[in-house]
Write a protein that holds these residues in place. Structure first.
Motif, short mmCIF file in Angstrom:
data_model
loop_
_atom_site.label_atom_id
_atom_site.label_comp_id
_atom_site.label_asym_id
_atom_site.label_seq_id
_atom_site.Cartn_x
_atom_site.Cartn_y
_atom_site.Cartn_z
N ASP A 1 0.82 -1.09 0.11
CA ASP A 1 -0.05 0.02 0.00
C ASP A 1 0.93 1.38 -0.03
OD1 ASP A 1 -2.19 1.60 0.43
OD2 ASP A 1 -1.64 1.69 2.55
N THR A 16 1.79 3.84 4.66
CA THR A 16 2.34 2.63 4.69
C THR A 16 4.02 2.81 3.98
OG1 THR A 16 0.47 1.15 4.27
CG2 THR A 16 2.64 0.16 3.62
N TYR A 57 9.63 6.01 8.04
CA TYR A 57 9.12 5.67 6.52
C TYR A 57 10.35 5.29 5.57
CZ TYR A 57 4.33 6.37 7.90
OH TYR A 57 3.36 6.42 8.42
N ASP A 108 -0.07 -3.61 4.13
CA ASP A 108 -1.24 -2.34 4.33
C ASP A 108 -1.38 -2.18 5.60
OD1 ASP A 108 -3.43 -0.61 3.94
OD2 ASP A 108 -3.85 -1.69 2.01
N ASP A 109 -1.56 -0.67 5.93
CA ASP A 109 -1.58 -0.27 7.31
C ASP A 109 -3.00 -0.33 7.85
OD1 ASP A 109 -2.84 2.86 7.57
OD2 ASP A 109 -2.18 1.96 5.34
N VAL A 158 0.24 -5.57 10.28
CA VAL A 158 1.01 -4.21 10.45
C VAL A 158 0.88 -3.70 11.68
CG1 VAL A 158 1.59 -2.33 9.10
CG2 VAL A 158 1.02 -4.61 8.02
N TYR A 189 7.57 -1.31 11.30
CA TYR A 189 7.22 -2.13 10.20
C TYR A 189 8.19 -2.94 9.76
CZ TYR A 189 3.20 1.36 8.86
OH TYR A 189 2.20 1.95 8.82
#
Length: 647
Positions: A285, A289, A315, A392-393, A413, A420
């Motif tokens: 995603d 994400t 991230y 996917d978050d 997740v 992550y």
């Protein structure tokens, strides 16, 4: 808390919690359909189970085992031998393997009899004939006691002798059993005598164990032995969470029962990798994400990514980890509910993006449902849905995916982006037992395949399309340098695979050195680049009623090259080579599985006729007589033959 430290987490935190374990288990066992019963048990194993639930599921699996419809190739025989008590590990290993679609039959050596079982050809280990041997040796059995004043040179000599003994046992087991050896590295279970000074004293237990471990890893690399690297894993979850000295002294259990589901999962993922069942594709995603925020609302300048905030740096770190997966051969895809042009723009226009558009093999950005998008991704990449991992978050998207496409792996997740990497890395979806040149080129190969599809879509004449590809086929006997890749293909190819027989690297090497076996590995290059090794054929020369025949044990091909008549070209090479070896007849077998229907008519399509040989079960047998007429090579291939390649 979303910031719970994962360093001591043995709970399989990447898996979802079971809704009602007992109810789900009762429903699974009550199913009258034997295929659905198997699939339901696999689904339950995909939940976050503790030690008692793992034991209960394993017992249920054992009771139902005889009545399960398990796909061909999904059964595996695993022997456990070692210096500690291993009985309690069996449920964890069987459920860890079940989680990946494998049904493991286990055999346990008598306590401490690891040398005898390997060396005695009449032992229970040899009678069991395992596919894999798990060798679990603790530091007390492996690392010699060395006086603290022993010189470094003498320590090195002692360790080399001990490593030599282990290597000889590996070689004996591989030669006599043809099994894959899984060697456990040493767990550092004893506290240091010198504190932080321990490894600066060459003869201390800690320093000697570290030296031995280094030599063991190097020896495994040279011998084609797979590692269960518990020493490295202990750095993640902590040695004390995995072990219990009280249980060691009372029951010689090096692994604590509470750690069994976690350790079993580590072994299960290795067994799956041996069988080619590791996942191939990571589907990401985008919003919240790959970056923070919603790009359609916040714009490129408003998303959270890179320097300036803790979340932005997390991230970016996750993107670096994902890019590393791509570089080692994992295929990346995107499934995002977004406007495609806006989503793709971030990859080229945001200065902190680590991932680039060329890193993504297929990009699905639309407002439709994600299960449909994943079906398109699998079709575009020509892989099974069970090859995909969906990251996917959004918990609603994850639950929809689990319900709609249960064969897709869906990690739980965490809410915190800082975790992550822990979630994806510790889940072990992409476990490897080899790393080949083809793995390093995989992203480039799939990108080139996308360009081939674009050329095909723009060409109305199939023959013209094939000629424009400028295909160059190189067919060679197996070579030592190709053994890891050959074994990898044999164990992971399911669709274009006429018999789906699985072989270890040791067995592949044996075939390579067997004069009665003809082996073929085919590479394909074209105007867009190299596809790497794309097809394997193994034939055994036999004599029946005075006629010399080549019995085709294995014929498989990568689905990336379907529709190009590669099979016709390979048959031409096989026929020519077989004729030179005095063969008068080819024998082909088709053994149906749940995934190889596409090659049901391969042999009759290539001109084979039904053979008189007795078939087993659903198997069909075909024959092809080698008369004076050669089998023509399709015109759009240029062939580099084995003789030319040798020059």
């Amino acid at each position: 808390s979303t910031m719970t430290n994962p360093q001591t987490d043995l709970s399989l935190h990447w898996l979802p919690e079971p809704a009602d374990f007992n109810e789900e288990l009762a429903a699974a066992l009550g199913s009258e359909n034997v295929r659905q019963r198997w699939e339901a048990l696999v689904a339950i194993s995909g939940r976050r189970l503790d030690f008692l639930q793992t034991i209960k599921l394993d017992r249920a699996l054992a009771r139902a085992e005889a009545s399960l419809d398990v796909a061909q190739g999904a059964r595996m025989k695993v022997a456990l031998i070692g210096s500690a008590t291993l009985d309690h590990l069996v449920p964890g290993i069987r459920i860890g393997a079940l989680r990946r679609g494998l049904l493991v039959e286990s055999w346990l050596a008598p306590f401490g009899q690891w040398r005898q079982e390997i060396l005695d050809p009449a032992s229970g280990l040899h009678e069991f004939r395992p596919d894999a041997v798990f060798l679990s040796l603790d530091a007390r059995a492996l690392v010699p006691d060395i006086p603290l004043g022993t010189p470094a040179a003498e320590i090195a000599e002692l360790l080399n002798v001990r490593i030599g003994e282990i290597v000889n046992l590996w070689r004996t087991a591989k030669e006599r059993l043809g099994a894959t050896i899984i060697q456990q590295t040493i767990l550092p279970t004893e506290p240091p005598m010198f504190g932080h000074f321990e490894r600066l004293v060459p003869a201390s237990r800690g320093a000697v164990a570290a030296q031995f471990d280094h030599r063991l890893v190097n020896a495994a690399a040279g011998e084609g032995v797979v590692l269960l690297d518990l020493r490295a894993a202990a750095l993640t979850v902590g040695t004390q969470s995995m072990t219990n000295l009280m249980l060691w002294h009372h029951a010689k259990q090096e692994i604590a029962p509470t750690a069994v589901p976690w350790v079993g999962d580590q072994i299960g993922r290795i067994l799956a990798a041996i069988r080619g069942l590791s996942k191939k594709v990571l589907v990401l995603d985008l919003d919240n994400t790959v970056w923070g925020g919603v790009i359609g609302d916040d714009g490129i300048e408003g998303i959270v990514l890179g320097q300036g905030s803790a979340a932005g740096e997390a991230y970016a770190a996750f993107q670096r980890y994902v890019k590393g997966l791509s570089e080692r051969g994992v295929i990346l895809a995107v499934s995002s509910k977004n406007d495609a042009s806006i989503a793709e723009a971030a990859f080229s226009n945001h200065p902190e993006m680590v991932l680039k558009r060329q890193d993504i093999a297929t990009f699905e950005a639309s407002w439709g449902d994600k299960p449909a998008a994943l079906r398109r991704i699998a079709e575009d990449l020509n892989v099974g849905l069970d090859s995909l991992v969906f990251f996917d978050d959004n918990p609603a998207e994850r639950e929809l995916m689990r319900q709609t496409l249960p064969m897709v792996a869906v990690p739980e997740v965490p809410e915190a982006v800082e975790r992550y990497i822990d979630c994806l890395g510790e889940a072990g979806y992409f476990e490897a037992v080899a790393f080949t040149a083809d793995d390093r080129q995989r992203t480039r190969q799939y990108a080139a395949n996308s360009r081939r599809k674009q050329l095909e879509a723009s060409t109305t004449d199939l023959q013209g399309f094939l000629r424009d590809l400028d295909m160059r086929l190189t067919v060679l006997p197996f070579r030592p340098v190709d053994v890891p890749r050959v074994a990898q293909l044999i164990n992971k190819t399911n669709q274009f695979n006429v018999t789906t027989r699985r072989y270890t690297e040791a067995e592949v090497t044996g075939m390579m050195n067997d004069p009665s076996t003809l082996t073929f590995s085919a590479r394909l290059d074209d105007c867009f680049g190299s596809n790497g090794i794309i097809s394997i054929v193994i034939g055994r020369i036999i004599t029946q009623d005075g006629v010399r025949a080549l019995d085709l044990d294995t014929w498989l091909m990568s689905c990336r090259v379907l529709g190009r008549s590669v099979e016709n070209a390979i048959l031409a090479v096989v026929v020519d080579t077989a004729r030179q070896a005095g063969v008068e007849r080819l024998i082909g077998h088709y053994r149906p599985t749940s995934k190889n229907a596409m090659v049901r008519d391969l042999y009759p399509r290539l001109g084979f006729e039904p053979a008189p040989e007795a078939a087993q079960g659903d198997e069909t047998v075909w024959e092809f007589f080698l008369n004076a007429e050669p089998v023509e090579m399709p015109e759009y291939f240029s062939l580099l033959t084995t003789a030319e390649a040798a020059q």
